[in-house]
Scaffold this motif. Structure first.
Motif, short mmCIF file in Angstrom:
data_model
loop_
_atom_site.label_atom_id
_atom_site.label_comp_id
_atom_site.label_asym_id
_atom_site.label_seq_id
_atom_site.Cartn_x
_atom_site.Cartn_y
_atom_site.Cartn_z
N THR A 87 33.00 40.76 51.38
CA THR A 87 33.31 42.19 51.49
C THR A 87 32.29 42.80 52.44
O THR A 87 31.10 42.49 52.37
CB THR A 87 33.23 42.87 50.12
N THR A 88 32.78 43.65 53.34
CA THR A 88 31.88 44.14 54.40
C THR A 88 32.37 45.46 54.97
O THR A 88 33.55 45.79 54.86
CB THR A 88 31.79 43.10 55.52
N ARG A 113 37.33 41.05 53.34
CA ARG A 113 37.91 42.37 53.10
C ARG A 113 36.96 43.47 53.55
O ARG A 113 35.77 43.41 53.28
CB ARG A 113 38.22 42.55 51.61
N VAL A 115 35.50 47.10 53.15
CA VAL A 115 35.35 48.10 52.08
C VAL A 115 34.61 49.31 52.65
O VAL A 115 33.99 49.23 53.70
CB VAL A 115 34.57 47.53 50.87
N ALA A 118 29.70 49.72 48.70
CA ALA A 118 29.34 48.53 47.94
C ALA A 118 29.98 48.55 46.55
O ALA A 118 30.29 47.50 45.98
CB ALA A 118 27.82 48.44 47.82
N ASP A 120 32.97 49.45 45.87
CA ASP A 120 34.30 48.85 46.00
C ASP A 120 34.20 47.32 45.87
O ASP A 120 35.08 46.68 45.30
CB ASP A 120 34.93 49.18 47.37
N ALA A 121 33.12 46.76 46.41
CA ALA A 121 32.92 45.31 46.32
C ALA A 121 32.72 44.88 44.87
O ALA A 121 33.23 43.84 44.44
CB ALA A 121 31.74 44.89 47.18
N ILE A 124 36.05 44.78 43.27
CA ILE A 124 36.79 43.57 43.67
C ILE A 124 36.29 42.37 42.85
O ILE A 124 37.08 41.54 42.40
CB ILE A 124 36.64 43.32 45.19
N VAL A 133 32.16 37.06 44.87
CA VAL A 133 32.35 38.16 45.82
C VAL A 133 30.99 38.50 46.46
O VAL A 133 30.06 38.91 45.76
CB VAL A 133 32.96 39.40 45.13
N PHE A 135 28.84 40.74 49.06
CA PHE A 135 28.81 41.96 49.88
C PHE A 135 27.74 41.80 50.96
O PHE A 135 26.62 41.42 50.67
CB PHE A 135 28.50 43.18 49.00
N THR A 147 23.76 50.63 48.17
CA THR A 147 23.93 49.23 47.77
C THR A 147 23.10 48.95 46.51
O THR A 147 23.54 48.23 45.61
CB THR A 147 23.47 48.29 48.90
N PHE A 162 29.25 39.00 41.37
CA PHE A 162 28.95 39.89 42.51
C PHE A 162 27.62 39.48 43.13
O PHE A 162 26.61 39.36 42.43
CB PHE A 162 28.88 41.35 42.03
#
Lengths: 359, 339
Positions: A87-88, A113, A115, A118, A120-121, A124, A133, A135, A147, A162
C-alpha cells in the motif's frame, strides 16, 4: 473560496511584486525546500513576477525524490513475495528502481494499492487477515505523525499483518548538509507544513551558524511572494533570522502532541538521501515496541544490486546546484511519461515542475 | 519498443504515453491517411457526400454515478465525437461485453438510459453485439459504441482545424472537470456537495444551434480524457501557432475547484463529457457566444483564449495571479477509469 481567493488576489500579488522589485538590490539565491513550494512557484508562474537577479532553487523536500533507488528496489522485492499487499501513496509507484518499478509490478499482476492515508492501509490489513500488508512510509515531519498514529492503532488493535517499510525522514539535517556541501544560498523558503509540527526552533541554527535568512512560508502565491519579500529585506538589511510568514497555520512552538506521537513510535537513525548521501540522524526507524510491525526486520527479502540511472543528475538538482534543464537527459530522454530520475515522477519534483510549467 | 515492454495503465490515460502507443504501434501498422490525420471521427468521401465514422469503448468504474452511467456515457461519447467533427449523427452500433453474474436489472437500467439518451440526441441504435465472459474476465460490463453521420463539404475543415489563424477566439461552453471529479468522488465514496454531477450530455443540439447562426466554426473538439489542456496542446502542435489562455476566464465550479485543491489536480486536465471547445474568427465571436448561451448546455459559455503568432506550438496560460506559464499535455496522472 475562503483561504484561497484572498491568497491569489491579483492586486495584492502585483503590490508584492512591485515591492520586491523596489527593495531588492543584491543578486540573491533562495531555496524553496519543500516540493509543494516548487510546484506552486511553477504552477502560478511566480518567477515571471520577480526581478532577474533573484533566483529560486528547488531543494530536497519532495519525499519520493529523495528516497533511494535501493528503497524502491526493496519495495519491488516485497511486492513479488506471495501473500503480500503493498500500500502506497500514488507518486511512489512510478519511481524507477534499478530494473523495475511498482507500476510495472502492478501491471505484472502483483497486488499494489494506492491509498490516501496510512489508516487506509491498516483497514486493508484488517480486511485481509491472510495477507501481509506493507505500507510504504515516506515523507517528512508532515506525514510521519500520521503514519505513527496508524501504527499505534494497528498495535492497539493487534493487527499483526500490518507492516511499515519506513523511509520517513526529518528536514533539518538535509538543510544543514546543503550548506556544508557549499551550495551558494542567501536564504531558505522554509517548509510550511513541516513547521506546523516542528515549530520554528529547528531552523534557529541556520541564521546563527551560517548567516542565512529563513522564512517559513505558506503555499499560495501571496504567501510565497510575501516570504520572498521578507527574505529580501533580511538580506538587504543584513539581519538574518527565522520569520514565520505562514502564521495562520504555523505556531512558533509547533504541534507538541504530533511530535510526541512521532517519537513514541520512531527513533532517529542515519538515513540515505538521493543526492546528499548518508546523513546522521536524518531518518525515522521504528522503536523496539513496534518491531513486530517493521517490514525490514520481519519480512526477509533478497534485493537486487542497485543500479543508478546513467547521466541522471537528480542529486545535483536536489542540492540546488543544477537546474533541471542542465541535465543531458531532461526532455530528450527523461519526461514525466518516461521518467529516468525520481525528480521527474512526482508533481512536487523539480524536474516535473520545470517540465510542465517552465520549458 | 523493447521485447520486455508491457502495457501500463498510463497507456490508456489519453496523455503522452497513449499518443506514443498510437503513433508507434497502431499508425505504423494500420498506416493510412484518414487514420493518421488524428481527427475525432474519420471523414470518408462516400459518393458525393462526406461520412463521419467513429468508435469508442467505455470501461468506467463505478458504472453508475451522479448525472449518468456507463450507458449514457457510451451514447454521448460517440454522438459528441461525430458532432465535433461537424457531422449530424445518424446511427449508432452498441456492443456489450458482459461478465457472468452481472445483474440483469442493472443491465436494463443501463440500456433504458442509453435509449433515452439516443432519443434525446435524435440517433437510432441500429446494430449491436453481445459477448459474455467468465466471472473475473472483465469488470461487470464494458460497452463499445460506433457511430456514423453525414457532414457537408465545407465542414470537413473543422476536424483538421486547417482554417484556424492567429487572432481567432477560443470558446468553451461551461465549467471544467465536473465529470472527472464526480467519477472520482463516486469511486472513492467521498462525500461531496449534492450539486456535483457529471456533465455527460449529447452536444449535437448545442452545436447545431451554433451552426444555425451561420458563423464559420473553424475547429471543435470535446475535451474528454486529458482535458482542455490536451486538446489545446494538440491544436497548437498541429497548427504551429501559439495559444494564449486566461486562467481567470476558465470556468470551474467551486466544488470542483475545492476538490482539485485537496487532491492536487489541475482542472485543465480533468475529463469532461458534455463540453466543447470551439475556435471561431474574432468577428464571429460575439454571435457564437450568444448562440451558445441561448442553449441549456451553453449557459455558462465563455471566451477563454486566443490563437497567436507568438510561441508557435505552445500553449501559454496567464495564471490567475498574472504570471505566465506553459501548459503541457497530461503526462501520467493517477486518475481513475473515467470513461
Amino acid at each position: 473560496m475562503k483561504y484561497i481567493d484572498e491568497f491569489r488576489d491579483k492586486e495584492i500579488v502585483r503590490k508584492l511584486s512591485d515591492e520586491i522589485h523596489r527593495v531588492s538590490r543584491k543578486p540573491v539565491a533562495f531555496m524553496e525546500v519543500c516540493g509543494g513550494h516548487t510546484h506552486a512557484i511553477q504552477k502560478f508562474g511566480i518567477p515571471s513576477l520577480l526581478p532577474d537577479h533573484i533566483s529560486l532553487l528547488s531543494g530536497p523536500g519532495c519525499p519520493v525524490c529523495v528516497s533511494s533507488t535501493r528503497y524502491v528496489d526493496q519495495a519491488v522485492a516485497f511486492s513479488r513475495l506471495p501473500d503480500v499487499i503493498i500500500t502506497t501513496f500514488g507518486d511512489m509507484i512510478r519511481i524507477p528502481g534499478s530494473t523495475s518499478s511498482l507500476d510495472r509490478e502492478k501491471a505484472a499482476g502483483h497486488d499494489i494499492r494506492i491509498v490516501y492515508s496510512a489508516l487506509d492501509a491498516v483497514k486493508i490489513a484488517q480486511a485481509n487477515p491472510g495477507k501481509r500488508v506493507i505500507f510504504l512510509g515516506i515523507g517528512f515531519e508532515t506525514t510521519a505523525p500520521a503514519t505513527a498514529a496508524a501504527m499505534q492503532v494497528a498495535h492497539r488493535l493487534k493487527v499483526e499483518n500490518f507492516f511499515l517499510f519506513s523511509a520517513h525522514k526529518v528536514m533539518p539535517p538535509a538543510m544543514e548538509a546543503l550548506i556544508d556541501e557549499g551550495v551558494k544560498l542567501d536564504g531558505y523558503i522554509a517548509p510550511g507544513h513541516v513547521s506546523t509540527v516542528t515549530g520554528h526552533v529547528i531552523y534557529q541554527s541556520i541564521p546563527g551558524k551560517f548567516g542565512l535568512a529563513v522564512v517559513i512560508s505558506g503555499f499560495e502565491p501571496v504567501d510565497v511572494l510575501q516570504s520572498i519579500l521578507l527574505l529580501v529585506k533580511q538580506v538587504e538589511t543584513n539581519s538574518p533570522r527565522v520569520e514565520i510568514q505562514y502564521g495562520r497555520v504555523v505556531l512558533p512552538e509547533g504541534n507538541k502532541p504530533a511530535r510526541d506521537l512521532m517519537y513514541e513510535v520512531y527513533e532517529p537513525r542515519d538515513d540515505w538521501w538521493r543526492g546528499l548521501g548518508m546523513l546522521p540522524d536524518s531518518g525515522l526507524g521504528l522503536r523496539e515496541k513496534y518491531a513486530g510491525h517493521d517490514a525490514e526486520s520481519i519480512i526477509p527479502v533478497e534485493v537486487e544490486p542497485t543500479r543508478e540511472p546513467r547521466g541522471c543528475i537528480c542529486g545535483a538538482v536536489l542540492k540546488g546546484i543544477s537546474k533541471p534543464m542542465e541535465c543531458p537527459l531532461f526532455v530528450r530522454v527523461c519526461t514525466p511519461a518516461t521518467p529516468v530520475g525520481a525528480c521527474m515522477v512526482s508533481p512536487e519534483g523539480a524536474c516535473q515542475a520545470y517540465y510542465k510549467y517552465h520549458r | 519498443m523493447k521485447k520486455e515492454d508491457i502495457v501500463l495503465l498510463n497507456h490508456g490515460s489519453g496523455g503522452k504515453m497513449a499518443h506514443e502507443l498510437i503513433r508507434n504501434l497502431f499508425f505504423r501498422h494500420f498506416d493510412n491517411e484518414v487514420l493518421t490525420s488524428e481527427t475525432d471521427s474519420a471523414i470518408l468521401d462516400v459518393g458525393d457526400g462526406q461520412l463521419a465514422f467513429t468508435t469508442d469503448s467505455y470501461v468506467v468504474n463505478p458504472l453508475f454515478f451522479p448525472g449518468g452511467n456507463i450507458g449514457k456515457l457510451a451514447v454521448c461519447g460517440t454522438v459528441n465525437d461525430l458532432s465535433v467533427s461537424g457531422a449530424k449523427p445518424e446511427a449508432l452500433s452498441v456492443s456489450f461485453i458482459l461478465e457472468e453474474g452481472f445483474l440483469l436489472s442493472d443491465l436494463e437500467k443501463i440500456v433504458i438510459s442509453m435509449a433515452e439518451t439516443a432519443r434525446e440526441a435524435g440517433v437510432a441504435v441500429v446494430t449491436g453485439d453481445t459477448k459474455v465472459v467468465e466471472h473475473g474476465k472483465c469488470d461487470k460490463i464494458f460497452i463499445n459504441t460506433s457511430g456514423v453521420g453525414w457532414l457537408s463539404r465545407e465542414k470537413k475543415k473543422i476536424s483538421y482545424g486547417t482554417g484556424v489563424a492567429p487572432g481567432d477566439i477560443i470558446m468553451l461552453n461551461g465549467t471544467l472537470g465536473d465529470h472527472g471529479i464526480t467519477v472520482l468522488a463516486a469511486r472513492e465514496s467521498l462525500e461531496m456537495s449534492p450539486d456535483l454531477q457529471s456533465d455527460c450530455a449529447p452536444l449535437n443540439g448545442l452545436i447545431q444551434h451554433v451552426f444555425e447562426t451561420g458563423a464559420a466554426v473553424k475547429f471543435m473538439r470535446d475535451p474528454t480524457r486529458g482535458g482542455l489542456a490536451t486538446v489545446l496542446c494538440e491544436l497548437a502542435e498541429t497548427l504551429q501557432n501559439g495559444i494564449e489562455l486566461e486562467e481567470e476566464n476558465i470556468p470551474v465550479s467551486p466544488v470542483v475547484r475545492g476538490a482539485c485543491e485537496v487532491f492536487g489536480y489541475d482542472p485543465l486536465y480533468l475529463a469532461n463529457e458534455g463540453k466543447v471547445v470551439m475556435v471561431v474568427a474574432e468577428k464571429d465571436a460575439d454571435s457564437v457566444l450568444t448562440a451558445l448561451r441561448e442553449h441549456p448546455l451553453g449557459q455558462e459559455a465563455v471566451m477563454i483564449g486566443q490563437i497567436t503568432e507568438n510561441h508557435p506550438g505552445k500553449v501559454v496560460l496567464r495564471t490567475e495571479i498574472g504570471g505566465n506559464r506553459i501548459v503541457d499535455m497530461l503526462a501520467g496522472e493517477q486518475l481513475p477509469r473515467i470513461c
